[in-house]
Motif scaffolding. Structure first.
Motif, short mmCIF file in Angstrom:
data_model
loop_
_atom_site.label_atom_id
_atom_site.label_comp_id
_atom_site.label_asym_id
_atom_site.label_seq_id
_atom_site.Cartn_x
_atom_site.Cartn_y
_atom_site.Cartn_z
N TYR A 276 -42.83 17.85 9.52
CA TYR A 276 -43.37 18.66 10.62
C TYR A 276 -43.11 20.15 10.38
CZ TYR A 276 -43.39 14.62 13.93
OH TYR A 276 -43.62 13.44 14.59
N SER A 277 -42.13 20.43 9.52
CA SER A 277 -41.58 21.79 9.48
C SER A 277 -42.54 22.78 8.85
CB SER A 277 -40.26 21.80 8.70
OG SER A 277 -40.52 21.76 7.31
N ASN B 201 -29.24 17.00 7.89
CA ASN B 201 -28.61 17.01 9.20
C ASN B 201 -27.67 15.82 9.40
OD1 ASN B 201 -29.94 19.34 9.79
ND2 ASN B 201 -31.53 18.41 11.05
N ASN C 4 -33.81 9.11 13.41
CA ASN C 4 -32.63 9.97 13.49
C ASN C 4 -31.74 9.66 14.70
OD1 ASN C 4 -34.08 10.92 11.39
ND2 ASN C 4 -34.32 13.01 12.12
N LEU D 179 -34.37 21.13 16.71
CA LEU D 179 -34.99 20.71 15.46
C LEU D 179 -34.09 19.72 14.73
CD1 LEU D 179 -36.06 24.26 14.23
CD2 LEU D 179 -37.19 22.76 15.86
N VAL E 201 -47.05 17.93 12.74
CA VAL E 201 -46.59 17.61 14.10
C VAL E 201 -47.75 17.59 15.10
CG1 VAL E 201 -45.90 20.01 14.63
CG2 VAL E 201 -44.80 18.12 15.81
N TRP F 103 -29.73 22.62 15.90
CA TRP F 103 -30.62 23.75 15.67
C TRP F 103 -31.49 23.80 16.92
CZ3 TRP F 103 -29.14 25.58 10.91
CH2 TRP F 103 -28.70 24.69 9.94
N GLU G 91 -36.66 4.45 3.77
CA GLU G 91 -37.08 5.18 4.97
C GLU G 91 -37.36 4.16 6.08
OE1 GLU G 91 -37.62 8.24 6.44
OE2 GLU G 91 -38.42 7.00 8.06
N ARG G 92 -36.76 4.39 7.24
CA ARG G 92 -36.85 3.37 8.30
C ARG G 92 -38.23 3.27 8.94
NH1 ARG G 92 -33.05 4.97 13.40
NH2 ARG G 92 -34.30 3.41 14.48
N TYR H 24 -27.49 29.61 12.99
CA TYR H 24 -28.78 29.36 12.32
C TYR H 24 -29.11 30.73 11.72
CZ TYR H 24 -33.49 27.17 12.01
OH TYR H 24 -34.67 26.60 11.59
N HIS I 201 -37.97 0.41 5.76
CA HIS I 201 -36.72 -0.11 5.21
C HIS I 201 -35.59 0.66 5.89
CE1 HIS I 201 -39.18 -2.22 2.38
NE2 HIS I 201 -38.13 -2.69 1.73
N GLY J 286 -40.09 12.56 7.80
CA GLY J 286 -39.30 12.88 9.00
C GLY J 286 -39.68 14.22 9.61
N GLY K 233 -35.48 28.69 7.50
CA GLY K 233 -35.31 27.85 6.30
C GLY K 233 -33.88 27.45 6.03
N GLY L 217 -36.39 16.66 3.65
CA GLY L 217 -36.33 17.61 2.54
C GLY L 217 -35.13 17.41 1.63
#
Ligand code: FAD
Length: 511
Positions: A52-53, A477, A261, A446, A158, A283, A41-42, A487, A196, A48, A491, A21
């Motif tokens: 899923y969020s 993160n 990550n 998370l 997810v 988190w 992006e690997r 937290y 990448h 990422g 959001g 995000g």
């Protein structure tokens, strides 16, 4: 070549590392401002953990909350954070509060972005709390309304990625967030390069000028004339870094997509001189244990109770997930825990697990056990039957009286947000309908939230001088969180990631 839309150039104005995000917000705003923008992006898919969020974004004080008629304001959010945060960095907190409404306005000015209020209780009973919350989310959108090339690269939800559930034609939550932002990037001439993997950061005469990337056709160096913006998750996927920084839980139990990550970009930046602050923080959340060894984010407990390995409760199971996760982490006999529930929901978990999996698979693997009496259930999980029976009987007494004398379950607005009990306390439902089930729980997360030290403009600090490193920004993160160990509300991870992404782009444009 897995790029949309074109092969790589030797250099871009802005190189964004990661595609969650924060990263995608940075890329969308940079591309919209006319900067040549590359997202690296690997994995083979963009989005990422953010994909899923739930897509909830804690962005207080904006026009969206006003439209919804909420008693929300920047001042109210300031009061709330002042009460909730433990060791705030006032400048970063203020930058977050001031910029959140501006970011929302900038996003909503784009025809590809539409935001709405999502009712979801905030996590602390503190001054400034808005009843039913002030989080916002992108509205759902049909896949066929967005660029098909982008859709082909979007990480699935997810439950599909982890458990093979059927696909959906409508994007919602994090899918809508990433789908919409990625479509903005490509529409405005930006490039998404998947597979990448950024492995190094080049710094010349003090300035970060390029990144080194492993690609399917070999390593390349890509220049960044205005700046590199890192938004590549935390180090949750690295067991080694978790152990080094004392982060509870495990790489096996985290919710980050597999193989992502691992904190390697944070480490590469540190090698190039960036300051880091590894707090050991994450988190956190209770994680339903699965036969493959993973743990999945579980919230919204409607029934049942959680016991440690001695068969005793140790907290209010209806607490916000990060707060319950932290209580789990306090004592070794709580990991794993057992979540005990009855047959009221036909053998399904009375909670939201992402994903839950098939009860039959759990029972076959022993991650769930079942028995006709609580005493037999206790024997099956190696707990003293008298202790577990007493725990359940005491809890059932609380359900009857409506008062959890031990942990106050059901007293806070959040506790009853998901609960639908019919007794005197909605959050307390007796456990008395055989057969009984015990589901194994571990400590999931998370994402971690320690890493690069950044300032109020998202600029990464130099470890030696304490001054910003020219050309290097970070968010998401990948940075030591503006919220520290707290937290505050639904959001918060995405909200902070997006705000500091936007501030980074603003700073880079002003340079
Ligand atoms: C089920 C679920 C629901 C959630 N709901 C919410 C919610 O509603 N609101 C909220 O705020 N938070 C929510 N969260 C938490 C939130 O999704 C994450 O904390 C946040 O999205 C992490 O963002 P990120 O950008 O740091 O990491 P990610 O979204 O994981 O993105 C990082 C990306 O960087 C890539 N990357 C990593 N290293 C490299 C490298 N070296 N080179 C190139 N690419 C790299 C990764 O492959 C990954 O795609 C939820 C989490 C889950 C699991």
């Amino acid at each position: 070549m897995p790029t949309v839309p074109a092969p790589l150039q030797p250099a871009y104005d802005v190189v964004v590392v990661g595609s969650g995000g924060g990263a995608m917000t940075a890329a969308a705003l940079a591309a919209k401002a006319g900067l040549s923008t590359l997202v690296l992006e690997r994995t083979a898919l963009v989005g990422g953990t953010s994909a899923y969020s739930g897509g909830a974004c804690w962005l207080p004080g904006s026009a969206v909350q006003q439209r919804a008629g909420l008693p929300d304001s920047t001042e109210g959010a300031r009061a709330y954070l002042a009460a909730v945060l433990d060791d705030p960095d006032p400048e970063r907190v203020e930058a977050f509060l001031q910029h959140a409404p501006e970011l929302v306005a900038a996003l909503e000015a784009d025809e590809l972005m539409e935001l709405e209020w999502i009712p979801f209780s905030e996590y602390y009973d503190a001054p400034g709390r808005v009843p039913m919350g002030r989080s916002i989310q992108p509205t759902s959108i049909r896949r066929d309304q967005l660029d098909p090339g982008v859709m082909a690269l979007l990480r699935p939800p997810v439950e599909r990625d982890r458990a093979g559930a059927a696909g959906r034609s409508t994007l919602s939550g994090g899918q809508a967030l990433i789908g919409r932002l990625a479509a903005m990037v490509v529409r405005d001439g930006g490039t998404l390069a998947t597979e990448h993997h950024v492995v190094d950061v080049r710094r010349e005469a003090g300035r970060v000028t390029a990144v080194v990337v492993d690609t399917p056709t070999g390593p390349v160096e890509v220049g960044a004339t205005r700046g590199v913006i890192v938004g590549a998750g935390g180090y949750e996927g690295s067991q080694e870094l978790r152990a080094l920084h004392g982060t509870p839980g495990s790489a096996e139990w985290t919710m980050a997509p597999r193989g992502t990550n691992t904190g390697d970009v944070i480490e590469a930046c540190a090698k190039a001189g960036a300051a880091t602050d590894y707090s050991g923080e994450g988190w956190f959340c209770p994680g339903l244990a699965h036969p493959d060894g993973s743990g999945t984010f579980t919230l919204g407990f409607r029934g049942g109770l959680m016991v440690d390995q001695t068969g005793r409760r140790y907290g209010n199971e209806c607490l916000p997930y990060d707060r319950f996760g932290r209580i789990m982490a306090e004592a070794p006999e709580r990991i794993p825990s057992w979540f005990v529930f009855d047959n009221r929901e036909g053998g399904r978990l009375p909670a939201i697990a992402m994903p839950e999996g098939d009860p039959a698979d759990h029972l076959a693997a022993g991650t769930w056990v079942t028995a006709d009496t609580v005493a037999d259930l206790a024997r099956a999980i190696d707990v003293d039957p008298a202790v577990l029976t007493a725990t359940v009987e005491r809890f059932n007494g609380f359900a009857e009286s409506g008062v959890d004398e031990d942990f106050g379950r059901g007293e806070d607005e959040y506790d009853t947000f998901f609960a639908g009990g019919t007794g005197p306390n909605k959050a307390l439902t007796p456990i008395d309908q055989a057969p009984y089930v015990a589901a194994r729980f571990v400590l999931s997360d998370l994402g971690t939230k320690g890493g690069l030290v950044t300032d109020e403009a998202g600029r990464v600090q130099d470890a030696a001088t304490g001054r910003p490193i020219p050309g290097l920004y970070a968010t998401s993160n990948s940075v030591a969180s503006v919220f520290g160990s707290r937290y505050p509300a639904p959001g918060a991870p995405l909200g902070a990631a997006m705000v500091f992404a936007s501030l980074a782009v603003r700073d880079l444009l002003a340079e």
